[in-house]
Design a protein around this motif. Structure first.
Motif, PDB file in Angstrom:
ATOM      1  N   VAL A   1      23.756  26.913 -80.949  1.00 38.92           N
ATOM      2  CA  VAL A   1      22.722  26.517 -80.788  1.00 38.92           C
ATOM      3  C   VAL A   1      23.301  25.184 -80.375  1.00 38.92           C
ATOM      4  N   LEU A   2      24.135  24.345 -80.881  1.00 32.18           N
ATOM      5  CA  LEU A   2      24.456  23.047 -79.932  1.00 32.18           C
ATOM      6  C   LEU A   2      25.554  23.014 -78.746  1.00 32.18           C
ATOM      7  N   LEU A   3      25.655  23.687 -78.481  1.00 26.58           N
ATOM      8  CA  LEU A   3      26.234  24.298 -77.188  1.00 26.58           C
ATOM      9  C   LEU A   3      25.361  24.696 -76.142  1.00 26.58           C
ATOM     10  N   ILE A   4      23.617  24.883 -76.876  1.00 27.98           N
ATOM     11  CA  ILE A   4      22.658  25.951 -75.855  1.00 27.98           C
ATOM     12  C   ILE A   4      21.857  24.770 -75.539  1.00 27.98           C
ATOM     13  N   ALA A   5      21.533  23.745 -76.891  1.00 29.24           N
ATOM     14  CA  ALA A   5      19.958  22.370 -75.873  1.00 29.24           C
ATOM     15  C   ALA A   5      20.644  21.409 -75.413  1.00 29.24           C
ATOM     16  N   PRO A   6      21.807  21.563 -74.537  1.00 26.54           N
ATOM     17  CA  PRO A   6      22.251  20.018 -73.851  1.00 26.54           C
ATOM     18  C   PRO A   6      21.751  20.635 -72.414  1.00 26.54           C
ATOM     19  N   MET A   7      21.831  22.638 -72.223  1.00 27.90           N
ATOM     20  CA  MET A   7      21.470  22.777 -71.317  1.00 27.90           C
ATOM     21  C   MET A   7      20.205  23.231 -70.965  1.00 27.90           C
ATOM     22  N   GLN A   8      19.400  23.592 -72.238  1.00 24.77           N
ATOM     23  CA  GLN A   8      18.117  23.483 -72.034  1.00 24.77           C
ATOM     24  C   GLN A   8      17.551  22.296 -71.884  1.00 24.77           C
ATOM     25  N   THR A   9      17.762  20.721 -72.521  1.00 27.24           N
ATOM     26  CA  THR A   9      17.265  20.001 -72.649  1.00 27.24           C
ATOM     27  C   THR A   9      17.681  19.659 -70.449  1.00 27.24           C
ATOM     28  N   THR A  10      18.591  19.841 -69.919  1.00 25.14           N
ATOM     29  CA  THR A  10      18.958  19.144 -68.236  1.00 25.14           C
ATOM     30  C   THR A  10      18.015  19.984 -67.611  1.00 25.14           C
TER      31      THR A  10
END
Length: 255
Positions: free
Chosen positions: A27-36
């Motif tokens: 999930v820590l890899l997904i959060a930055p992409m969602q924020t972007t």
């Protein structure tokens, strides 16, 4: 053994398991992409920066709980850990709660990731008007997530449609929880449903802490904790029912 010691040993067990199988931290890899994605879509709307930064953090918590809670007991059965956990002189529900708590705490790091992506990647620094209230909101949200995840773990393992339930509890809760858009923007007939989802209270409280206008924050905190406690109580009860059923049917050792 006291409940606190049980929870502590459950956390230690989950840390040991996650070292060998760290996919729970994806999930820590997904959060930055969602924020972007959210910040790119709102590039010309600086007034919604708070929504774009807070949403990935709340989604990260929900995904961590939903994804892991749906597999914790099932994975124990396939890995052969379930008989040992059931025969141990401690409630299985507390063990599940402690293990889920470990994953939820990791998922909470998505809030910091989202803030860093916004600040370093887009130059949009989200200023928090009331940092103390913000930290309190994150803390009570984590507690409610742990309680809800414990309930989901029991529901999923007792259900024959676990995968269907897991796949259906994502986006509907992002909407009802006011994560993607505030609850006030939803149709009126959805508001009562939103109020039984702790995420709706959490989202409003976090946004209020950012703006500094959360005057009614005690009520929101109480609602989040009450919903989380109710879910935890139901989860512990259902887990005990499941353990009793497997013992009665003689299926403890069957994967």
């Amino acid at each position: 053994m006291s409940a606190l010691r049980v929870l502590w040993h459950a956390v230690a067990l989950q840390v040991a398991l996650s070292r060998r199988s760290p996919e729970h931290a994806l999930v820590l890899l997904i959060a930055p992409m969602q924020t972007t994605t959210m910040l790119a879509l709102t590039a010309h709307r600086p007034d919604v920066t708070a929504n774009a930064v807070l949403a990935p953090g709340l989604i990260g918590l929900w995904v961590a709980a939903l994804d892991y809670a749906g597999r914790v007991v099932t994975e124990d059965r396939w890995a052969g850990r379930f008989p040992a956990l059931v025969t141990a002189p401690v409630p299985l529900g507390l063990v599940v709660a402690g293990r889920v708590a470990t994953v939820v705490v990791v998922g909470a790091a998505a809030f910091a990731e989202s803030w860093l992506v916004a600040a370093l990647g887009f130059g949009r620094v989200l200023a928090v008007a009331d940092p103390a209230l913000f930290l309190l909101a994150v803390a009570v949200t984590c507690l409610a997530t742990i309680g809800t995840a414990t309930l989901m773990s029991a529901v999923f393992v007792m259900s024959r449609a676990r995968d269907v339930l897991q796949n259906s509890l994502g986006y509907p809760f992002y909407i009802l929880g006011g994560i993607l858009v505030p609850v006030a923007a939803l149709p009126g007939w959805l508001h009562p449903l939103s109020r039984v989802v702790f995420l709706s209270w959490s989202a409003e409280l976090l946004r209020g802490a950012v703006r500094g206008d959360a005057a009614a924050w005690p009520g929101s905190v109480a609602a989040i904790l009450a919903l989380g406690a109710a879910a935890m109580a139901a989860g512990l009860w259902l887990t005990r029912r499941y353990v009793d059923r497997t013992r009665r049917d003689g299926t403890v050792g069957f994967a």
